[in-house]
Write an enzyme that holds these catalytic residues in place. Sequence first.
Site, mmCIF file in Angstrom:
data_model
loop_
_atom_site.group_PDB
_atom_site.id
_atom_site.type_symbol
_atom_site.label_atom_id
_atom_site.label_comp_id
_atom_site.label_asym_id
_atom_site.label_seq_id
_atom_site.Cartn_x
_atom_site.Cartn_y
_atom_site.Cartn_z
ATOM 1 N N HIS A 183 0.839 -1.196 0.000
ATOM 2 C CA HIS A 183 0.000 0.000 0.000
ATOM 3 C C HIS A 183 0.873 1.245 0.000
ATOM 4 C CE1 HIS A 183 -3.439 2.594 0.871
ATOM 5 N NE2 HIS A 183 -2.635 3.242 1.696
ATOM 6 N N ASP A 236 -15.257 2.429 7.194
ATOM 7 C CA ASP A 236 -14.246 3.415 6.791
ATOM 8 C C ASP A 236 -14.851 4.439 5.837
ATOM 9 O OD1 ASP A 236 -11.484 4.435 6.611
ATOM 10 O OD2 ASP A 236 -11.681 3.831 4.531
ATOM 11 N N ARG A 246 -14.904 12.461 8.616
ATOM 12 C CA ARG A 246 -13.603 13.071 8.952
ATOM 13 C C ARG A 246 -13.272 14.197 7.968
ATOM 14 N NH1 ARG A 246 -9.823 8.218 8.390
ATOM 15 N NH2 ARG A 246 -8.197 9.769 8.693
ATOM 16 N N SER A 262 -7.693 3.320 9.308
ATOM 17 C CA SER A 262 -8.389 3.334 8.021
ATOM 18 C C SER A 262 -7.613 2.477 7.002
ATOM 19 C CB SER A 262 -8.502 4.789 7.559
ATOM 20 O OG SER A 262 -8.773 4.877 6.198
ATOM 21 N N LYS A 302 -8.529 -1.851 5.822
ATOM 22 C CA LYS A 302 -8.838 -2.281 4.451
ATOM 23 C C LYS A 302 -7.887 -3.390 4.006
ATOM 24 C CE LYS A 302 -8.973 2.132 3.504
ATOM 25 N NZ LYS A 302 -8.960 3.481 3.036
HETATM 26 N N1 URA Z 1 -5.825 7.011 3.197
HETATM 27 C C1 URA Z 1 -6.755 6.209 3.747
HETATM 28 O O1 URA Z 1 -7.074 5.146 3.208
HETATM 29 N N2 URA Z 1 -7.310 6.589 4.906
HETATM 30 C C2 URA Z 1 -6.998 7.740 5.540
HETATM 31 O O2 URA Z 1 -7.545 8.010 6.592
HETATM 32 C C3 URA Z 1 -6.046 8.566 4.942
HETATM 33 C C4 URA Z 1 -5.462 8.172 3.775
#
Ligand code: URA
Length: 443
Positions: free
Chosen positions: A82, A161, A168, A183, A187
């Site tokens: 990621h 999320d 947010r 977050s 995932k």
């Molecule tokens: N990328 C994400 O997937 N989540 C966040 O909170 C910030 C960046």
Amino acid sequence: MNAYQLILKKRNGDQLNKREITYLLDQYISGRMPDYQMSAFLMAVFFQGMKEKETADFTLAMAHSGEMIDLSTIPGIKVDKHSTGGVGDKTTLVLAPLVAAAGIPVAKMSGRGLGHTGGTVDKLSSLEGFKIYLSREEFIQRVRKNNLCITGQTENLVPADKKLYALRDVTATVDSIPLIASSIISKKYASGADALLLDVKAGGGAFIKTLPEARELAECMVKIGRQLGLKTAAFITDMNQPLGRAVGNALEVKESILTLRGEGPADLTELCLKLGASMLVLGEKMDSLEQAEETLKEVLYSGRALNKFVSFVKDQGGTAREIEDVELLPLTKLIEEVKTETRGFIQEIDALKVGLAAMALGAGREKKEDEIDLAAGVEVFKKIGDTVEKGELLFSLHSSSGEKISTALQLLKEAVVISPEKPSTPPLIHEFIPSSERNRGCL
Ligand code: URA
């Protein structure tokens, strides 16, 4: 227990336990807790932070809010990757076939781009016939067959999320380390990988601007990964200038193909080899990063990674004709060149301004619903520290509209500083945080 008591507890700086966190998220996702209470909770987290165990519990509760992908029927250690996002960051397109060709199963779910950084799903959509959204069975079957599959994230992957991020975004609580970490890791955890390599970008073109903040985020994610049994390592890499030369979807696919042919820009090639080496170590194919990097060089320069990319694209419905002839990728009607007006050294190429210019040309979206132009973008021909003569090619702008080119031109003129003194060049890689403290600093 009720939401008010838990908000108060966090506001006062106390730690919530697993039961309390699960309750809070359940209440919110089911609609029993209103947005204003969750907003207050998020703001309390923003100021008070969350402890490691608390963040891990929050991450786990988020992950379990939707579909959990089970990849256990695929043999081997599945290693995911990621990136927190950067301008010109097309590493997934090179890395995935590179490590898959070296024997690591890559089962990757990717997202679409938003803002000035791109998304792998959009880039892959530049390939004729390529099918990005696959069923879970199709996804698993392709990894089993070819060691590699990249699919778009399903709607039901960590729905908590999606709901929390939207909140947010409008309550000034995005830039909280435990909230970002939970977050991202939720995932990845829900996507079913066994190990995870993080590329945390630091600099003007990244979401995290400074090295200390990037370090804090990277260390937090590595620790949470460990708590969840997801073996996680992280690189902190530079994003003060664009990565490689191409910024924009089809342009980045072209650059990735060239890199897989062994003809890519030096920074992109080096980063992919370093990230890939770490993925081989995480996947227990190799013991040392040096040995893994040597193996990957062989895989890259022998053409095996390119062949893997061809079979991956064909397996997902693509013709793969562009891999033989990159000129078949989408092209824009207009191309405008920008040349240097003085001689000297490139002091700065502001990655954020280049990313915004690419977006202005049509390569990115401001809002989720926006359409993008796959062919649009910017090519950047110089790097910080390069010497230039007057009249040398600096950028080429690709767009279908002259008006868009004018807006982007302004941004690009402001993005470059040429000075008479040679500047210090930013390192490509700032730090490496291995999955175990024992290996710290072994880069
Ligand atoms: N990328 C994400 O997937 N989540 C966040 O909170 C910030 C960046």
